[in-house]
Design a protein around this motif. Structure first.
Motif, short mmCIF file in Angstrom:
data_model
loop_
_atom_site.label_atom_id
_atom_site.label_comp_id
_atom_site.label_asym_id
_atom_site.label_seq_id
_atom_site.Cartn_x
_atom_site.Cartn_y
_atom_site.Cartn_z
N TYR A 1 0.82 -1.23 0.00
CA TYR A 1 0.00 0.00 0.00
C TYR A 1 0.85 1.27 0.00
O TYR A 1 0.68 2.15 -0.84
N ARG A 2 1.78 1.35 0.95
CA ARG A 2 2.57 2.58 1.11
C ARG A 2 3.37 2.91 -0.14
O ARG A 2 3.41 4.04 -0.60
N GLU A 3 4.00 1.90 -0.71
CA GLU A 3 4.85 2.12 -1.88
C GLU A 3 4.01 2.47 -3.10
O GLU A 3 4.38 3.31 -3.92
N ILE A 4 2.82 1.84 -3.25
CA ILE A 4 1.95 2.16 -4.39
C ILE A 4 1.49 3.61 -4.29
O ILE A 4 1.56 4.38 -5.26
N VAL A 5 1.05 4.01 -3.09
CA VAL A 5 0.58 5.40 -2.91
C VAL A 5 1.72 6.37 -3.23
O VAL A 5 1.53 7.37 -3.92
N ALA A 6 2.93 6.06 -2.75
CA ALA A 6 4.08 6.95 -3.01
C ALA A 6 4.29 7.10 -4.52
O ALA A 6 4.47 8.21 -5.02
N LEU A 7 4.21 6.00 -5.26
CA LEU A 7 4.48 6.08 -6.71
C LEU A 7 3.32 6.75 -7.45
O LEU A 7 3.54 7.44 -8.46
N LEU A 8 2.09 6.57 -6.96
CA LEU A 8 0.95 7.24 -7.60
C LEU A 8 1.10 8.76 -7.53
O LEU A 8 0.53 9.49 -8.34
N HIS A 9 1.81 9.23 -6.51
CA HIS A 9 1.99 10.68 -6.34
C HIS A 9 3.37 11.17 -6.76
O HIS A 9 3.72 12.32 -6.49
N ASP A 10 4.15 10.31 -7.40
CA ASP A 10 5.53 10.67 -7.73
C ASP A 10 5.62 11.20 -9.17
O ASP A 10 5.31 10.48 -10.12
N PRO A 11 6.03 12.47 -9.34
CA PRO A 11 6.10 13.03 -10.71
C PRO A 11 7.14 12.34 -11.59
O PRO A 11 7.14 12.55 -12.80
N ARG A 12 7.98 11.48 -11.02
CA ARG A 12 8.95 10.75 -11.85
C ARG A 12 8.33 9.49 -12.45
O ARG A 12 8.99 8.73 -13.14
N VAL A 13 7.04 9.28 -12.14
CA VAL A 13 6.35 8.10 -12.68
C VAL A 13 5.37 8.57 -13.75
O VAL A 13 4.50 9.39 -13.49
N SER A 14 5.55 8.04 -14.96
CA SER A 14 4.75 8.49 -16.10
C SER A 14 3.68 7.46 -16.46
O SER A 14 3.89 6.26 -16.36
N SER A 15 2.52 7.98 -16.91
CA SER A 15 1.47 7.09 -17.42
C SER A 15 1.52 6.99 -18.94
O SER A 15 0.68 6.34 -19.54
N ASP A 16 2.47 7.67 -19.53
CA ASP A 16 2.57 7.72 -20.99
C ASP A 16 3.47 6.58 -21.48
O ASP A 16 4.68 6.59 -21.23
N GLY A 17 2.86 5.63 -22.16
CA GLY A 17 3.59 4.43 -22.61
C GLY A 17 4.77 4.74 -23.51
O GLY A 17 5.68 3.93 -23.64
N ARG A 18 4.78 5.93 -24.10
CA ARG A 18 5.91 6.27 -24.99
C ARG A 18 7.21 6.46 -24.20
O ARG A 18 8.28 6.53 -24.77
N ASN A 19 7.10 6.57 -22.88
CA ASN A 19 8.31 6.71 -22.06
C ASN A 19 8.91 5.37 -21.62
O ASN A 19 9.89 5.34 -20.88
N LEU A 20 8.29 4.28 -22.06
CA LEU A 20 8.83 2.97 -21.70
C LEU A 20 10.02 2.63 -22.57
O LEU A 20 9.97 2.81 -23.79
N ALA A 21 11.09 2.14 -21.93
CA ALA A 21 12.25 1.71 -22.70
C ALA A 21 11.92 0.42 -23.45
O ALA A 21 12.47 0.13 -24.49
N TYR A 22 11.05 -0.39 -22.89
CA TYR A 22 10.62 -1.64 -23.53
C TYR A 22 9.25 -2.03 -22.96
O TYR A 22 8.87 -1.60 -21.87
N VAL A 23 8.50 -2.82 -23.73
CA VAL A 23 7.17 -3.24 -23.30
C VAL A 23 7.23 -4.73 -22.95
O VAL A 23 7.65 -5.53 -23.77
N PRO A 24 6.84 -5.08 -21.73
CA PRO A 24 6.88 -6.50 -21.36
C PRO A 24 6.00 -7.32 -22.30
O PRO A 24 5.00 -6.83 -22.80
N ALA A 25 6.39 -8.58 -22.49
CA ALA A 25 5.75 -9.43 -23.51
C ALA A 25 4.25 -9.56 -23.33
O ALA A 25 3.51 -9.64 -24.29
N ASN A 26 3.78 -9.59 -22.08
CA ASN A 26 2.35 -9.87 -21.89
C ASN A 26 1.51 -8.59 -21.75
O ASN A 26 0.39 -8.63 -21.28
#
Ligand code: HEM
Length: 413
Positions: free
Chosen positions: A44-69
């Motif tokens: 819980y704590r770590e998920i909440v921290a990342l949901l509020h972290d500006p270093r975490v992007s929701s834009d898939g174009r910022n992914l270095a690679y896309v996991p297979a599944n």
């Protein structure tokens, strides 16, 4: 072959009926690197921290690679990058412009004002079971209800709802980790999105010329201090509202019926204390939420959390449903308890992407559960567990067969 990681086991279809035991194992490491290079965050704590972290992007174009599944980000398809997959400042501007027509401060009372219309629709759906003693809660009630509501909100004519539903199903089925051949899922998703786009584009054009009292008209005509939505942004927003508000609500209603039939004590109380439905829906969002993994995130920088460094560009999976059952933050989390107060849950996510449709989803689910359990006499499950849909990320029963003695007329409540 290396044994499957705990997260890989979660994704296997055989875990769909009960992923929660595995979530307990997953939380032993708050952040776990997967063989496919993604990082799963489960506490819980770590998920909440990342949901509020500006270093975490929701834009898939910022992914270095896309996991297979996982579905790949839709390259160059601006409509698919609706605001759920955008970062600030674009995300915030579009969200505010759409919210202008949906809720406070400018459209306060909009969703609440739709209650009588929604009550009418759900009453008609339950009343439609009058000659029967069995039903599929998914097909007969949970599925049509939100589609009719969102279509009416947007301004989609009644006769087009069936087509809408088919497209939305296809798109939603392909979200998140799941079974099936990836290329095939991707193709079906792209086709359905294109069909939706063409339909909504024609509808928006018609409303631009002749505005009506609906959300699409508001989106195409409104111009404020932050400017106006571009035609592409209108399409992106309308598609997003349709899709994001569809299968999620279906699953919450179906999960709700299933959970209440498994907890007859709560169901009995609900009959005596109708207002308990408000807290029951909140607890369902924690205990049996539809969204287990939201859209994949990308690390914009090296992020160190709970002793693990997630490298820049790496995909991040936020295991919301696991976080909502984390005993380090939520007392007695395996117990379904509508009385819990406070009820901290991640059912609607958190941070800047917190569910836009939460007020609507809450009312829809409250109305649906109230109508179902006040009018179906002696309801019982035919199969427990029911068969589940393929998706691990957006989890819910494929169908939920129930039997009952009769349908009570609306007036005798
Ligand atoms: C029970 C029903 C629902 C559930 C469980 C649910 C859950 C969620 C979750 C977990 C997110 C966060 C996604 C993320 O962080 O990537 C989200 C976002 C969103 N939801 Fe819902 N949702 C529901 C119903 C609805 C409805 C009815 C609508 C629209 C009418 C809607 C529209 C949206 C939109 C537009 C976003 C993106 C918000 C943003 O990016 O700023 N949802 N929802």
């Amino acid at each position: 072959m290396a044994p499957a990681s705990v997260f890989e086991q979660v994704i296997e279809y055989s875990s769909r009926a009960d992923p929660y035991r595995l979530y307990g194992q997953l939380r032993e490491a708050p952040v776990s690197r997967q063989p496919d290079g993604s990082y799963v965050v489960s506490t819980y704590r770590e998920i909440v921290a990342l949901l509020h972290d500006p270093r975490v992007s929701s834009d898939g174009r910022n992914l270095a690679y896309v996991p297979a599944n996982q579905p790949a980000p839709e390259e160059g398809n601006s409509q698919a990058h609706s605001f759920i997959r955008l970062d600030p400042p674009e995300h915030d501007r579009i969200r505010r412009l759409v919210m202008y027509h949906f809720g406070p401060p400018h459209s306060a009372g909009k969703i609440d004002g739709m209650r009588p219309m929604m009550a009418e629709i759900i009453s008609g759906l339950v009343g439609g079971l009058a000659d029967r003693q069995h039903a599929d809660i998914v097909e007969d009630i949970a599925h049509p209800f939100p589609v009719i509501v969102i279509s009416q909100l947007l301004g989609v004519p009644r006769e087009d709802e069936t087509r809408f539903r088919a497209w939305a199903d296809t798109v939603v089925e392909s979200f998140g980790p799941g079974e099936g051949e990836q290329a095939e899922r991707q193709r079906a998703r792209t086709d359905a999105l294109a069909a939706l786009r063409e339909y909504l584009s024609e509808l928006a054009e018609a409303r631009r010329e002749r505005p009506a009292d609906d959300l699409i008209s508001g989106l195409v005509t409104y111009s404020g201090p932050e400017g106006q939505l571009s035609p592409d942004e209108v399409l992106g927003a309308a598609t997003l509202l349709l899709i994001a508000g569809h299968e999620t609500t279906v699953n919450l209603i179906a999960n709700g019926v299933l959970t209440l039939l498994r907890h007859p004590g709560v169901l009995e109380r609900l009959k005596r204390e109708p207002e308990l439905v408000i807290r029951t829906v909140e607890e369902l969002l924690r205990y049996e939420p539809p969204v287990h993994f939201p859209a994949l995130r990308a690390a914009l920088d090296d992020i160190t959390i709970a002793g693990t460094t997630i490298p820049r560009g790496a995909p991040i999976v936020l295991a919301l449903a696991s976080g909502s059952r984390d005993p380090a933050s939520i007392p007695d989390p395996e117990h379904f308890d509508p009385d819990r107060n406070p009820n901290q849950h991640l059912g609607f996510g958190g941070g800047i992407h917190y569910c836009f449709g939460a007020p609507l989803a809450r009312i829809e689910t409250q109305l649906a559960l109230t109508e179902i359990f006040s009018r179906l006499e002696n309801p019982r499950l035919v199969a427990d567990p029911p068969p589940y849909r393929a998706s691990a990320g957006l989890r819910g029963p494929r169908n939920l067969q129930i039997e009952f003695d009769r349908v009570l007329p609306r007036a005798s409540r």
